[in-house]
Write a protein that holds these residues in place. Sequence first.
Motif, mmCIF file in Angstrom:
data_model
loop_
_atom_site.group_PDB
_atom_site.id
_atom_site.type_symbol
_atom_site.label_atom_id
_atom_site.label_comp_id
_atom_site.label_asym_id
_atom_site.label_seq_id
_atom_site.Cartn_x
_atom_site.Cartn_y
_atom_site.Cartn_z
ATOM 1 N N ASP A 65 1.467 -1.281 0.071
ATOM 2 C CA ASP A 65 0.079 -0.034 -0.133
ATOM 3 C C ASP A 65 0.659 1.395 0.211
ATOM 4 N N TYR A 84 0.952 5.191 0.911
ATOM 5 C CA TYR A 84 0.985 6.544 1.410
ATOM 6 C C TYR A 84 1.236 8.371 1.430
ATOM 7 N N ARG A 118 -7.092 6.896 2.853
ATOM 8 C CA ARG A 118 -7.087 5.958 1.939
ATOM 9 C C ARG A 118 -5.569 5.659 1.177
ATOM 10 N N PRO A 119 -5.153 4.139 2.011
ATOM 11 C CA PRO A 119 -4.393 3.888 0.948
ATOM 12 C C PRO A 119 -4.602 3.322 -0.519
ATOM 13 N N ALA A 141 -3.005 0.936 -3.622
ATOM 14 C CA ALA A 141 -1.942 -0.480 -4.027
ATOM 15 C C ALA A 141 -0.533 0.239 -5.107
#
Length: 186
Positions: free
Chosen positions: A76, A78, A105-106, A108
Amino acid sequence: MRRGPIVLVGHSYGGEVISQAAAGNANVKALVYINAIMPDTGESFSSLSAKFPAAPLTKALKQVPFRNGDGTTGTDVYVQPDKLRQVFAADLPTSQTNLLGATQRPIALSAFADKLTAAAWRNKPVYVLVGRQDQAINPALELFEAKRAQARKTVEINSSHVSLVSHPQSVKNLIVDAAEDYMWKK
């Protein structure tokens, strides 16, 4: 399923999503890209953005590995909270960017390498909003995409990557323009 005319709007990675989702859908009458990426068939965000200097956001990302339920792994991504305001939302108040940094929210990491199998912008009207101060996607890339797609309208504003929050009226105006253009050309 939605019936009738549709105007799809995508921000950031959402530009890639609407390009793919609208392919072959006759109900989609226009595509609106807000500080967005717009790869062509066979392109990924990574391959497209490599044609331009890297946006400052790339140096502010934090990668966090994860394990899926089936044992496979992924990563992920961020935005480092202490750098979010500078590289993502410089035209928002610090209190708001602190909240964004804490609640983000991350995405991918693999999403940056996903290749489009269709690009609806090749045969649908395109409207583009470019944030001149965007530090997440190079504004030169956004302008290149608009030109390549032969956008019906390209609007440049002095905005960060989150123009939909910092300049909602400009975003709304472009969406309305896309919808009205369709209505008059029916």
